[in-house]
Scaffold this active site. Structure first.
Site, PDB file in Angstrom:
ATOM      1  N   ASP A  36      19.072  26.213  38.127  1.00 51.87           N
ATOM      2  CA  ASP A  36      20.279  26.993  38.480  1.00 51.87           C
ATOM      3  C   ASP A  36      20.728  28.211  37.885  1.00 51.87           C
ATOM      4  OD1 ASP A  36      22.942  26.933  39.804  1.00 51.87           O
ATOM      5  OD2 ASP A  36      23.995  25.665  38.332  1.00 51.87           O
ATOM      6  N   ASN A  38      20.444  31.344  39.885  1.00 53.04           N
ATOM      7  CA  ASN A  38      19.977  32.654  40.664  1.00 53.04           C
ATOM      8  C   ASN A  38      21.173  33.558  41.167  1.00 53.04           C
ATOM      9  OD1 ASN A  38      17.718  31.112  40.359  1.00 53.04           O
ATOM     10  ND2 ASN A  38      17.463  30.477  42.522  1.00 53.04           N
ATOM     11  N   ARG A  40      23.999  34.086  39.809  1.00 56.12           N
ATOM     12  CA  ARG A  40      24.468  34.936  38.795  1.00 56.12           C
ATOM     13  C   ARG A  40      23.408  35.908  38.200  1.00 56.12           C
ATOM     14  NH1 ARG A  40      26.364  29.624  35.639  1.00 56.12           N
ATOM     15  NH2 ARG A  40      25.231  28.767  37.491  1.00 56.12           N
ATOM     16  N   HIS A  53      17.497  34.532  44.374  1.00 52.75           N
ATOM     17  CA  HIS A  53      16.604  33.355  44.542  1.00 52.75           C
ATOM     18  C   HIS A  53      14.913  33.708  44.944  1.00 52.75           C
ATOM     19  CE1 HIS A  53      20.060  31.039  45.398  1.00 52.75           C
ATOM     20  NE2 HIS A  53      20.542  31.377  46.413  1.00 52.75           N
ATOM     21  N   SER A  81      20.137  21.182  47.844  1.00 52.46           N
ATOM     22  CA  SER A  81      20.864  19.990  47.866  1.00 52.46           C
ATOM     23  C   SER A  81      21.407  19.985  49.122  1.00 52.46           C
ATOM     24  CB  SER A  81      21.865  20.143  46.804  1.00 52.46           C
ATOM     25  OG  SER A  81      23.111  21.023  47.150  1.00 52.46           O
ATOM     26  N   THR A  82      21.996  18.716  49.541  1.00 52.01           N
ATOM     27  CA  THR A  82      22.777  18.530  50.917  1.00 52.01           C
ATOM     28  C   THR A  82      23.852  19.318  50.920  1.00 52.01           C
ATOM     29  OG1 THR A  82      23.734  16.400  49.638  1.00 52.01           O
ATOM     30  CG2 THR A  82      21.749  15.968  51.332  1.00 52.01           C
ATOM     31  N   TRP A  85      24.170  23.566  52.100  1.00 56.81           N
ATOM     32  CA  TRP A  85      24.290  23.976  53.465  1.00 56.81           C
ATOM     33  C   TRP A  85      25.501  24.650  53.675  1.00 56.81           C
ATOM     34  CZ3 TRP A  85      20.182  23.864  56.347  1.00 56.81           C
ATOM     35  CH2 TRP A  85      19.192  22.969  56.339  1.00 56.81           C
ATOM     36  N   LEU A 147      -0.745  15.733  38.276  1.00 57.02           N
ATOM     37  CA  LEU A 147       0.521  15.819  38.321  1.00 57.02           C
ATOM     38  C   LEU A 147       1.339  15.451  39.534  1.00 57.02           C
ATOM     39  CD1 LEU A 147       3.266  16.923  36.846  1.00 57.02           C
ATOM     40  CD2 LEU A 147       2.692  19.288  37.936  1.00 57.02           C
ATOM     41  N   ARG A 210      26.470  19.400  34.680  1.00 56.66           N
ATOM     42  CA  ARG A 210      26.555  18.383  35.563  1.00 56.66           C
ATOM     43  C   ARG A 210      25.446  18.205  36.275  1.00 56.66           C
ATOM     44  NH1 ARG A 210      29.578  22.760  36.841  1.00 56.66           N
ATOM     45  NH2 ARG A 210      28.784  23.943  38.489  1.00 56.66           N
TER      46      ARG A 210
HETATM   47  C1  IPE Z   1      22.550  22.379  42.339  1.00 59.15           C
HETATM   48  O1  IPE Z   1      23.083  23.688  42.045  1.00 59.15           O
HETATM   49  C2  IPE Z   1      21.473  22.501  43.255  1.00 59.15           C
HETATM   50  C3  IPE Z   1      20.415  23.188  43.063  1.00 59.15           C
HETATM   51  C4  IPE Z   1      19.881  23.807  42.253  1.00 59.15           C
HETATM   52  C5  IPE Z   1      19.196  23.174  44.155  1.00 59.15           C
HETATM   53  P1  IPE Z   1      24.541  24.324  42.662  1.00 59.15           P
HETATM   54  O2  IPE Z   1      24.684  25.438  42.196  1.00 59.15           O
HETATM   55  O3  IPE Z   1      24.399  23.844  44.017  1.00 59.15           O
HETATM   56  O4  IPE Z   1      25.465  23.198  42.074  1.00 59.15           O
HETATM   57  P2  IPE Z   1      26.961  23.348  41.918  1.00 59.15           P
HETATM   58  O5  IPE Z   1      27.728  23.631  43.089  1.00 59.15           O
HETATM   59  O6  IPE Z   1      27.096  24.334  41.021  1.00 59.15           O
HETATM   60  O7  IPE Z   1      27.423  22.041  41.319  1.00 59.15           O
HETATM   61  C1  IPE Z   2      20.378  27.655  42.162  1.00 58.51           C
HETATM   62  O1  IPE Z   2      21.052  28.983  42.170  1.00 58.51           O
HETATM   63  C2  IPE Z   2      19.351  27.639  43.378  1.00 58.51           C
HETATM   64  C3  IPE Z   2      20.163  26.778  44.574  1.00 58.51           C
HETATM   65  C4  IPE Z   2      21.348  26.293  44.597  1.00 58.51           C
HETATM   66  C5  IPE Z   2      19.387  26.826  45.602  1.00 58.51           C
HETATM   67  P1  IPE Z   2      22.587  29.275  42.369  1.00 58.51           P
HETATM   68  O2  IPE Z   2      22.735  30.025  43.704  1.00 58.51           O
HETATM   69  O3  IPE Z   2      23.200  27.860  42.552  1.00 58.51           O
HETATM   70  O4  IPE Z   2      23.113  29.958  41.151  1.00 58.51           O
HETATM   71  P2  IPE Z   2      24.338  30.584  40.721  1.00 58.51           P
HETATM   72  O5  IPE Z   2      24.911  29.050  40.332  1.00 58.51           O
HETATM   73  O6  IPE Z   2      25.332  30.754  41.675  1.00 58.51           O
HETATM   74  O7  IPE Z   2      24.366  31.207  39.675  1.00 58.51           O
HETATM   75 MG    MG Z   3      24.652  27.087  41.139  1.00 59.97          MG
END
Ligand code: IPE
Ligand code: IPE
Ligand code: MG
Length: 258
Positions: A36, A38, A40, A53, A81-82, A85, A147, A210
């Site tokens: 998580d 990317n 920010r 990303h 994640s689901t 989308w 692995l 979380r």
């Molecule tokens: C969880 O991150 C999904 C992935 C890292 C692929 P999100 O950024 O989508 O989760 P929330 O919305 O902050 O809970």
């Molecule tokens: C996680 O990075 C990657 C995916 C959810 C695919 P985010 O895109 O959720 O990054 P933040 O949470 O907005 O920083």
């Molecule tokens: Mg995120």
């Protein structure tokens, strides 16, 4: 702090930091990572979220290699994640493109290293190209014994539990299984991760604390580590720190160890 005292403290901290394979007290069998931060990271660097990303796939190779070098059995990565989308069409299509690019550049090395790829999630809703690429990667590496690399794409733990419940209900309806025969293993056996050990260590980068619908059942007794680092900046060194932290946790599983 005086310079000498500071140097001593630093060298102690350095010594405590594991540097190479074999220096960990206990290693997890199954590591799960919620990659998580990317978005920010992109904002911080005044770049588009798609660039964020893309940057987030740069360190992946090293993290997977390191996991393999350490002899950890299973690595689960949350890629999409689901709920993802719900993001803009532009962002979703950038993420979909990255899936293709990742496999195009990594599959040869992964296969060569005996890595077995498993996709967690419903491939049915993915665009055809992505679906084919993922199935191809699974098929090509199905006989590998190294692995186990789980990549969660269009994955949601609740959807996974619904799928498992339906499959179990069908078995009961068909008379293959009695309701009273359903136990915890029956459920595990119907998850994407069937046959794999539970998650021992869950790492979520970017400071969020979380699960966001990731491996709810499998994480029941996992140890959690939440580094503040945004995913594109997460290095092998920081991975080592998380593994080291895991080694110092006392896992009790409801029992008493002292
Ligand atoms: C969880 O991150 C999904 C992935 C890292 C692929 P999100 O950024 O989508 O989760 P929330 O919305 O902050 O809970
Ligand atoms: C996680 O990075 C990657 C995916 C959810 C695919 P985010 O895109 O959720 O990054 P933040 O949470 O907005 O920083
Ligand atoms: Mg995120």
């Amino acid at each position: 702090m005086k310079l000498k005292a500071w140097k001593t403290a630093m060298s102690l901290a350095w010594k405590k930091t594991p540097r190479t394979t074999g220096e960990f007290d206990t290693l997890p069998e199954h590591v799960a990572i919620i990659m998580d931060g990317n978005g920010r990271w992109a904002k911080k660097h005044k770049m588009s979220v798609s660039k964020g990303h893309r940057q987030g796939t740069e360190n992946l190779r090293e993290i997977i290699r390191h996991t393999d070098d350490l002899g950890i059995g299973v690595l689960s990565l949350y890629a999409f994640s689901t709920e993802n989308w719900n993001r803009s069409e532009e962002e979703v299509s950038a993420l979909m493109q990255l899936i293709l690019d990742f496999f195009a550049s990594e599959i040869d090395e992964l296969d060569e290293k005996n890595v077995r790829i498993l996709i967690l999630g419903d491939k049915g809703r993915l665009p055809e190209k992505q679906r084919e690429t993922l199935i191809e990667a699974e098929d090509r590496t199905a006989g590998n014994t190294g692995l186990r690399l789980n990549i969660a794409v269009n994955y949601g733990s609740r959807a996974e539990l619904v799928k498992a419940t339906r499959e179990i209900a069908v078995r009961v309806r068909n008379g293959d299984l009695k309701p009273e025969e359903i136990d915890e293993k029956t459920i595990s056996d119907h998850l994407y991760t069937a046959g794999q050990p539970d998650v021992d260590l869950l790492i979520r980068t970017s400071g969020e604390q979380r699960l966001s619908n990731f491996l709810l059942y499998q994480n029941a007794y996992a140890e959690f580590v939440f580094p503040e680092t945004l995913w594109p900046d997460f290095s092998v060194h920081e991975y080592d720190l998380a593994l080291d932290a895991y080694g110092h946790r006392e896992r009790r599983f409801g029992g008493r160890t002292r």
